[in-house]
Design an enzyme around this catalytic site. Structure first.
Site: not given
Lengths: 468, 653
Positions: B366, B400
């Site tokens: 990720e 993020c």
């Protein structure tokens, strides 16, 4: 493991307690191909449990205590490689004339007496080291025992223990050895004969609970439970039963032998033992040092059918024995350092019986009749007197009895109708099934059985080798 | 000790509560002695239960369960009766004695074995009863202690031992079964709730983020995920039946979900608590042992371990390893976990994946994003602007999935910009104690430098700073910056900024918005804002990304039933939700046939005749039509079976 299942062994031993390793040691020396199966785990000095909870749950059947039908006696049945020799107090005594006389008269086997057994005792004793606790290492609990005997003019004697080097001078406490001796001093079979047997080629497979035996074209087939799931089976020309009174009886009953031998499971004895505690003003610290140094050696006691032992137990054991609950319980236990302990061990006369239920589980039926209770009461009375004469402020009787000398169920005798094992240590009617452990005792000797099991096993091994 | 801290493989919560009640009646404690419940020795019940016979265990279960709802006076009465069992008729006495010995054995043994709950600091039972036997063991007999392992910057030997422990723990965790594993998760939830303020203090100390950011994203989010696991994990991990086709008639097909073994989890510094607990919990619930490495910038040292211990986790189950990623990252991969799960940056992802490829360890990454927000002309400007501000600046832009590029339709561009600037200027920036600040300073110096470089580059190339233009390029307190006139040649347009920077662009058409929003590199998340839900949906489908929120921002993560993960260089794989649940599972296919004498048509021997029938069967089964192929298939199937039977009997002719 797989390879062992295709091999045909000369002997399979069920149980790696005291008897099995003593016999196997002598047989492998003569080149016999032996496999020993044990339901319990194999521990080493490094892996013995270090607290009472783990000790009792891991090293005994049923996770600790087993109860009979009336729950008056709790049975302690070791389940570990080394069996009783791992968890006992390592007392080694020969049977006296009385014990062998009664053995002979019940079994009708003439071959057993003090003299005739002496060479076998000698040979058994040569396999282990035996020591007495030196006088200056006796702890206060032992002193009370000794003082009480002196006060009341009874005879006692120092204990002979199977130990090599307890290094008591360093302050070691024997109580720690009840879950296996981390010092390697206690002469358990894994430290002695089992060790040499393994060196000489014995195959030991622990954690296999043998559930069934059968004859198959002259061979013996042994089936057991694999802890990883499923069954395992092994074959051998001969079988040695060394799973003790309850274990042997259960296995034979579950394998359908009672049709031929109706006496299997009958004649169960256990020397019911009852602990009493004297509570003193001063600290006794019975758990420190060598807590067991004396035994009674009184002819009167022997006649009355009991003996007294200078013993102690772990706190979880004592906690179970003191009465009451709540604050009362705490009051007892908070005074634990002030406890002295003496145990009466009775020579039981009323035989019990082992049966199996549908699931194959052993059911214990053991009743103390009036005579057995009298024996207990007489012993308990002497203990009370000892405590009183040495200044105890209070006396506490344990809540229930303990059976840890588990004997009989496969009694030796000449008549297949009233016994199971013949004078040559063979199962009546079978040439290749043997036993020489405590299950073959025809009655209760009133003396700690382990040394006699060793001697009988030596004798049985010699008899097997002679007839080979 | 609280009730929810007890977990047992052998007893239910209700049974344990009954035991605790009886325990405190038998051992209520005095001034000198602790009570049964105080010591927490109940944690060790399984050490005994494991060795009990099934009958004894069931007996205890029944007694404990009965005590759960029985008033105390009744239990006391029973115990008093037990005390006098010898005076009762034998059949009653026996039952009571069994009860007494069983119950007291279960209660007294762990208590008098001096066992306590982890972290117990009260009086020890051995001290109370003066139980101090000595055993001086010689060198030969010294019981080996577990070799101490250094979890802080471990050596290769330490790492080997860490994985050894994990390997040992694996079967243990698996054996508990999912329902029991969830009890640990419930305990963890309780432990987090009970220690919420302390966790927030620790989080703020390490990340400097505002307390409100910390509570919403890290505490609430984490608890919500654990809650989701509690409600769904059993269902997700249950064996499933799948259809078996006609050609395999008589057989059964199933899917089992099993753990992989040891999972290595590596997490970043922006949400150090959430990104620790969530992957740990998910991997654990599936049945894996976990090696977890937090960021060296925000290690929260000792916090997660303490919470796990409080929840009853054993040390080998989840091991937390500290150190610089560049020094120990490779070592941890070399330990050969069965799965690697990383949340972090592109360079770290590349390095780990490269290393893992040597051992063919599956990885799931990720990574970062450059997430677009597309605002059409028909939106409520106040709401959309507020959403943009939160999406760009929450946790000081260090998410993020934070908004890194804001595209606004030209029709409302000016009005939107005005609101955006006005509201941005109102943000309060501090590491507060009371929840009154909006954003904190930056967490790491390295990120401050990276932002300074982007800002200097943008200023030099002519970007206009609508807010925050006065930042000195050094202070940790990087102010929220709304920037206009950002062009393709600027770093701010090309690189992930991971800070409070919000470049603002305008677009004219839906097609242009999609083109601009589609970043050639990243594709983690996006948001689309419009009154016209059809249009918003159209755009959502056209954006190359892993997650899209419509008329909201960063909200797919708010629903733990949704999977999470990116496309392109934002990583791959999904975790969370049902689709992501299996990130740590071995999805095992099972086909069950009966043991019989029957031979299969596709087994040897092959003969020309069998070939012919099989070929007819294939044609019959897969020709167009619905009923006819079935009938013809059955015909040839039967024919084939008859022939196979004959072959089995007579062999090749």
């Amino acid at each position: 493991m797989a390879t062992e299942q295709f091999r045909i062994f000369d002997f399979i031993f069920v149980g790696a307690g005291i008897s099995g390793p003593f016999m196997a040691n002598d047989l492998v020396k003569e080149g016999a191909d032996c496999l020993m199966l044990e339901a319990g785990k194999a521990y080493t000095r490094r892996t013995y449990p270090t607290n009472g909870l783990d000790g009792t749950s891991q090293m005994y059947w049923s996770g600790g205590l087993e109860l009979g039908h009336d729950a008056k006696i709790a049975f302690l049945r070791p389940k570990v490689v080394g069996g009783g020799s791992i968890v006992n107090q390592a007392l080694v005594d020969r049977f006296d004339a009385d014990a062998w006389d009664s053995w002979r008269s019940v079994s009708k086997v003439a071959d057993f007496s003090v003299d005739k057994m002496a060479p076998w005792y000698d040979r058994a004793e040569s396999e282990i080291e035996i020591q007495e606790i030196p006088a200056h290492f006796r702890n206060k609990n032992a002193e009370i025992f000794d003082q009480g005997f002196k006060n009341l003019k009874f005879d006692n004697a120092p204990l002979r223990r199977a130990q090599s080097n307890c290094r008591l001078e360093e302050g070691n406490c024997c109580i720690e050895c009840l879950n296996g001796c981390r010092l390697g001093s206690k002469q358990s079979t894994p430290e002695t004969v089992l060790k040499t047997a393994l060196e000489n080629g014995l195959t030991l497979v622990p954690e296999i609970e043998v559930t069934h035996i059968s004859e198959h074209k002259g061979d013996i087939r042994v089936t057991g439970l694999d802890p990883r799931g499923g069954q395992v089976s092994y074959r051998a020309r001969n079988l040695v039963l060394g799973a003790g009174a309850i274990g042997n009886a259960r296995l034979l009953l579950n394998s359908g032998f009672e049709k031929k031998l109706p006496h299997i499971g009958k004649g169960f004895f256990c020397h019911p033992q009852f602990m009493s505690f004297g509570v003193y003003e001063e600290k006794i610290n019975s758990h420190l040092g060598a807590f067991q140094a004396f035994k009674s050696d009184d002819k009167g006691f022997r006649k009355e059918g009991f003996k007294l032992e200078n013993v102690y137990a772990g706190p979880e054991g004592i906690a179970l024995l003191v009465p009451g609950f709540g604050k009362i319980h705490h009051e007892y236990m908070e005074r634990l350092p002030h406890f002295a302990c003496i145990e009466v061990c009775t020579r039981d006369t009323n035989p019990g019986q082992i049966r199996v239920n549908r699931k194959g589980k052993a059911l214990i039926r053991k009743v103390q009749n009036r005579e057995d209770l009298n024996r207990y009461e007489k012993g308990a009375k002497v203990i009370d007197d000892i405590f009183k004469s040495t200044g105890a402020k209070q006396i506490v009787h344990g809540r229930f009895g303990i059976g840890l000398h588990l004997m009989g169920c496969c009694a030796m005798g000449t008549d297949p109708a009233t016994s199971v094992i013949d004078p040559e240590f063979k199962l009546h009617g079978y040439k290749n099934i043997f036993s020489a452990d405590s299950s073959i005792f025809p009655n209760a000797p009133g003396i700690n059985p382990s040394l006699t099991i060793m001697a009988l096993s030596k004798k049985a091994a010699a008899s097997i080798l002679r007839n080979r | 000790m609280t009730d929810q801290m007890m977990i047992s493989r052998y007893f239910s919560q209700s049974q344990l509560k009954g035991l605790l009640k009886a325990g405190d009646i038998i051992l209520p404690g005095t001034q000198a002695s602790p009570s049964f419940s105080a010591t927490g020795c109940i944690h060790h019940m399984d050490r005994m239960a494991k060795y009990l016979s099934e009958d004894d265990l069931n007996g205890l279960r029944m007694v404990f369960a009965a005590f759960r709802w029985m008033p105390k006076w009744k239990i006391k009465l029973i115990l008093k009766l037990c005390n006098h069992s010898s005076r009762l008729p034998s059949f009653m006495g026996a039952g009571l004695r069994m009860l007494e010995i069983g119950l007291k054995g279960a209660i007294l043994s762990p208590y008098y074995a001096n066992l306590t709950a982890p972290g117990y600091d009260g009086k020890k039972v051995y001290d109370v009863i003066g139980w101090h036997p000595k055993m001086v063991v010689n060198e030969d007999g010294i019981p080996v202690k577990q070799t101490p392992v250094n979890l802080d910057t471990p050596t290769p030997e330490d790492v080997a031992e860490i994985y050894q422990r994990a390997k040992k723990a694996g079967p243990e965790i698996r054996d508990w079964g999912v329902k029991k594993r969830l009890e640990f998760i419930s305990n963890l939830k309780a432990a987090i709730l009970a220690n919420q303020e302390y966790i927030l203090d620790r989080l703020q100390a390490d990340t400097k983020k505002s307390r409100f950011d910390a509570i919403t994203a890290e505490i609430f989010g984490t608890l919500d995920f654990l809650d989701y696991l509690e409600k769904n994990a059993v269902k997700f991990l249950s064996d499933r039946k799948v259809p078996t086709p006609f050609a395999l008639m008589g057989k059964k097909s199933k899917v089992y979900f099993e753990p992989l073994g040891t999972a290595l989890l590596i997490s970043p510094w922006n949400y150090p608590f959430y990104q620790a607990i969530v992957p740990i919990a998910q991997a654990f619930v599936v049945g894996n042992a976990v090696v977890f490495k937090p960021s060296s910038d925000t290690p929260l040292k000792g916090l997660v371990e303490a919470l796990l211990a409080q929840a009853g986790f054993l040390p080998g189950w989840v091991q937390i390893v500290y150190g610089q990623g560049r020094t120990i990252g490779n070592l941890l991969v070399d330990g050969r976990p069965d799965k690697i799960f990383l949340i972090g940056s592109q360079p770290v992802g590349k390095a780990i994946m490269e290393r893992a490829s040597q051992y063919l360890i599956p990885v799931e990454l990720e990574l970062g994003g450059k997430d677009p927000m597309v605002v059409f002309e028909d939106v409520n400007i106040e709401r959309a602007a507020a959403g943009a501000i939160w999406g760009a600046f929450t946790t000081t832009g260090q998410s993020c999935t934070s908004v890194e590029r804001l595209f606004v339709h030209e029709e409302i561009y000016e009005r939107f910009k005005e609101t955006l600037v006005k509201e941005t200027l109102k943000l309060v920036q501090a590491t507060d104690e009371d929840g009154n600040a909006d954003i904190g300073p930056m967490t790491t110096k390295a990120q401050v430098k990276a932002i300074a470089a982007q800002v200097a580059d943008a200023k030099e190339k002519g970007a206009v700073f609508l807010t925050g233009g006065d930042w000195d390029g050094k202070s940790d307190f990087v102010p929220p910056m709304v920037v206009e006139g950002v062009t393709k040649d600027m770093l701010m347009d090309q690189e992930e900024n991971f800070g409070p920077l919000l470049p603002l662009y305008s677009f004219t058409s839906e097609a242009q918005a999609i083109e601009m929003a589609n970043d050639p590199e990243y594709g983690l998340s996006a948001s689309v804002w419009s009154q016209d839900l059809k249009r918003a949906d159209r755009v959502a489908r056209m954006i190359y990304t892993g997650n899209v929120s419509i008329n909201n921002v960063m909200l797919t993560e708010g629903n733990h039933a949704l999977p999470f993960g990116g496309v392109g260089k934002s990583g791959f794989g999904r975790y969370k939700g049902e689709f992501g649940f299996y990130a740590f599972a071995n999805i095992k296919a099972i086909l069950i046939d009966q043991n019989s004498a029957k031979m299969e048509a596709n087994w040897f021997p092959y003969t020309a005749k069998k070939y012919q029938i099989f070929s007819d069967l294939t044609r019959a089964l897969y020709s167009p039509g619905r009923i006819l192929p079935l009938i013809r298939g059955a015909f040839y199937g039967l024919k084939l079976e008859t022939y196979v039977k004959k072959l089995a009997k007579k062999g090749r002719e």
